[in-house]
Design a protein around this motif. Structure first.
Motif, PDB file in Angstrom:
ATOM      1  N   GLU A  13       0.795  -1.365   0.282  1.00 40.12           N
ATOM      2  CA  GLU A  13       0.066   0.120  -0.168  1.00 40.12           C
ATOM      3  C   GLU A  13       1.075   1.459   0.090  1.00 40.12           C
ATOM      4  OE1 GLU A  13      -3.712   2.092   2.439  1.00 40.12           O
ATOM      5  OE2 GLU A  13      -2.362   0.316   3.543  1.00 40.12           O
ATOM      6  N   ARG A  14       1.983   1.194   0.827  1.00 41.80           N
ATOM      7  CA  ARG A  14       2.735   2.578   0.810  1.00 41.80           C
ATOM      8  C   ARG A  14       3.390   2.950  -0.481  1.00 41.80           C
ATOM      9  NH1 ARG A  14       3.914   3.834   6.501  1.00 41.80           N
ATOM     10  NH2 ARG A  14       2.947   2.238   7.944  1.00 41.80           N
ATOM     11  N   ALA A  15       3.758   1.841  -1.179  1.00 38.11           N
ATOM     12  CA  ALA A  15       4.386   1.764  -2.649  1.00 38.11           C
ATOM     13  C   ALA A  15       3.317   2.462  -3.472  1.00 38.11           C
ATOM     14  CB  ALA A  15       5.060   0.411  -3.066  1.00 38.11           C
ATOM     15  N   ASP A  16       2.269   2.057  -3.356  1.00 37.84           N
ATOM     16  CA  ASP A  16       1.127   2.308  -4.381  1.00 37.84           C
ATOM     17  C   ASP A  16       0.783   3.873  -4.048  1.00 37.84           C
ATOM     18  OD1 ASP A  16       0.651  -0.187  -5.284  1.00 37.84           O
ATOM     19  OD2 ASP A  16      -0.908  -0.655  -4.344  1.00 37.84           O
ATOM     20  N   LEU A  17       0.830   4.383  -2.784  1.00 36.72           N
ATOM     21  CA  LEU A  17       0.343   5.673  -2.434  1.00 36.72           C
ATOM     22  C   LEU A  17       1.525   6.507  -3.053  1.00 36.72           C
ATOM     23  CD1 LEU A  17      -0.950   5.207   1.127  1.00 36.72           C
ATOM     24  CD2 LEU A  17      -2.259   6.090  -0.673  1.00 36.72           C
ATOM     25  N   THR A 120       7.727   6.220   6.804  1.00 35.12           N
ATOM     26  CA  THR A 120       8.154   6.097   8.146  1.00 35.12           C
ATOM     27  C   THR A 120       6.776   6.032   9.030  1.00 35.12           C
ATOM     28  OG1 THR A 120       8.458   8.339   8.471  1.00 35.12           O
ATOM     29  CG2 THR A 120      10.381   6.974   7.908  1.00 35.12           C
ATOM     30  N   LEU A 121       5.778   6.522   8.652  1.00 36.15           N
ATOM     31  CA  LEU A 121       4.693   6.455   9.436  1.00 36.15           C
ATOM     32  C   LEU A 121       4.322   5.219  10.127  1.00 36.15           C
ATOM     33  CD1 LEU A 121       1.745   8.194   7.574  1.00 36.15           C
ATOM     34  CD2 LEU A 121       2.803   8.938  10.060  1.00 36.15           C
ATOM     35  N   PRO A 122       4.208   4.829  11.201  1.00 38.16           N
ATOM     36  CA  PRO A 122       3.983   3.358  12.017  1.00 38.16           C
ATOM     37  C   PRO A 122       2.953   2.878  11.568  1.00 38.16           C
ATOM     38  CG  PRO A 122       4.599   5.371  13.761  1.00 38.16           C
ATOM     39  CD  PRO A 122       4.380   5.799  12.503  1.00 38.16           C
ATOM     40  N   ASP A 123       1.654   3.778  11.473  1.00 42.65           N
ATOM     41  CA  ASP A 123       0.264   3.114  11.164  1.00 42.65           C
ATOM     42  C   ASP A 123      -0.432   4.116  10.197  1.00 42.65           C
ATOM     43  OD1 ASP A 123      -2.188   1.863  11.278  1.00 42.65           O
ATOM     44  OD2 ASP A 123      -2.446   2.094  13.527  1.00 42.65           O
ATOM     45  N   LEU A 124      -0.925   3.618   9.118  1.00 42.43           N
ATOM     46  CA  LEU A 124      -1.629   4.587   8.143  1.00 42.43           C
ATOM     47  C   LEU A 124      -3.036   4.520   8.576  1.00 42.43           C
ATOM     48  CD1 LEU A 124      -0.361   2.989   4.678  1.00 42.43           C
ATOM     49  CD2 LEU A 124       0.096   5.317   5.734  1.00 42.43           C
ATOM     50  N   ASP A 125      -3.687   3.653   9.562  1.00 43.67           N
ATOM     51  CA  ASP A 125      -5.058   3.822  10.308  1.00 43.67           C
ATOM     52  C   ASP A 125      -4.994   4.891  11.425  1.00 43.67           C
ATOM     53  OD1 ASP A 125      -5.825   1.918   8.635  1.00 43.67           O
ATOM     54  OD2 ASP A 125      -5.121   0.206   9.949  1.00 43.67           O
ATOM     55  N   ALA A 144      -4.318   8.731   8.525  1.00 42.07           N
ATOM     56  CA  ALA A 144      -3.346   9.024   7.731  1.00 42.07           C
ATOM     57  C   ALA A 144      -3.414   8.659   6.115  1.00 42.07           C
ATOM     58  CB  ALA A 144      -2.065   8.477   8.018  1.00 42.07           C
ATOM     59  N   ARG A 145      -4.269   7.509   5.904  1.00 45.19           N
ATOM     60  CA  ARG A 145      -4.379   6.815   4.705  1.00 45.19           C
ATOM     61  C   ARG A 145      -5.257   7.885   3.857  1.00 45.19           C
ATOM     62  NH1 ARG A 145      -5.918   2.896   6.407  1.00 45.19           N
ATOM     63  NH2 ARG A 145      -4.284   1.316   6.049  1.00 45.19           N
ATOM     64  N   ARG A 146      -6.074   8.219   4.699  1.00 43.52           N
ATOM     65  CA  ARG A 146      -7.490   9.278   4.097  1.00 43.52           C
ATOM     66  C   ARG A 146      -6.860  10.438   3.647  1.00 43.52           C
ATOM     67  NH1 ARG A 146      -9.546  11.800   1.441  1.00 43.52           N
ATOM     68  NH2 ARG A 146     -11.992  12.411   1.387  1.00 43.52           N
ATOM     69  N   VAL A 147      -5.919  11.092   4.418  1.00 44.50           N
ATOM     70  CA  VAL A 147      -5.247  12.299   4.382  1.00 44.50           C
ATOM     71  C   VAL A 147      -4.410  12.200   2.701  1.00 44.50           C
ATOM     72  CG1 VAL A 147      -3.430  13.900   4.988  1.00 44.50           C
ATOM     73  CG2 VAL A 147      -5.274  13.146   6.488  1.00 44.50           C
TER      74      VAL A 147
END
Length: 176
Positions: A13-17, A120-125, A144-147
């Motif tokens: 997911e992080r790579a996709d974002l 580096t965010l510990p949690d996208l939720d 964080a994901r929504r942002v």
């Protein structure tokens, strides 16, 4: 899909974002290619928008929302502050003395910061309650994901605006 940096490789997911954000940023920057400062400040349509102002705005939006991810609603301007409204409006204009090169450089700096945050965010939720404002539901929370999804959407939308403005200036287009 994996994104590699000197610090670490991100996947999933992080790579996709990061890829989606990078793609939207590319089109916004590409639209500004070879423009003079005067052209970048040109309002070539009936709207008040200009290419340089859109880059300035997207930079400010990305900076503000990444601060929200880290600091929460206290980092956001008050929804009823007249000075915040004027600053928002000014954020769409290239002011005298501003250059396209400087705006692009600042955009790159903010982009690097955002990309590092995504890695580096510990949690996208993890999320925060949104500040009181007429455009937010009372008590709504964004993760964080929504942002990050919002930043991607905002960047892509304004890249499209910039493309229309650019085509009105000199016929150049980002695609096609």
């Amino acid at each position: 899909m994996a994104t590699t940096t000197s610090a670490q490789t991100v996947t999933g997911e992080r790579a996709d974002l990061l890829e989606s954000l990078g793609h939207a940023r590319h089109f916004l920057r590409f639209t500004a290619r070879e423009l003079s400062d005067e052209q970048a400040a040109t309002r070539s349509t009936v709207s008040a928008l200009c290419v340089g102002g859109l880059i300035k705005h997207v930079t400010a939006v990305e900076r503000q929302w990444t601060r929200f991810v880290v600091e929460g609603a206290a980092s956001m301007p008050a929804g009823d502050d007249p000075a915040a409204y004027e600053a928002h409006a000014a954020g769409f204009r290239m002011e005298p003395g501003e250059t396209l090169a400087a705006l692009l450089e600042e955009y790159e700096n903010v982009a690097r910061h955002t990309d590092d945050l995504v890695r580096t965010l510990p949690d996208l939720d993890a999320g925060h309650e949104l500040p009181p404002a007429p455009w937010f539901e009372p008590g709504a929370r964004w993760s964080a994901r929504r942002v990050l999804q919002h930043i991607i959407a905002e960047t892509a939308q304004h890249a499209g605006h910039a493309d229309i403005i650019r085509e009105s200036i000199d016929g150049a287009r980002s695609m096609g």
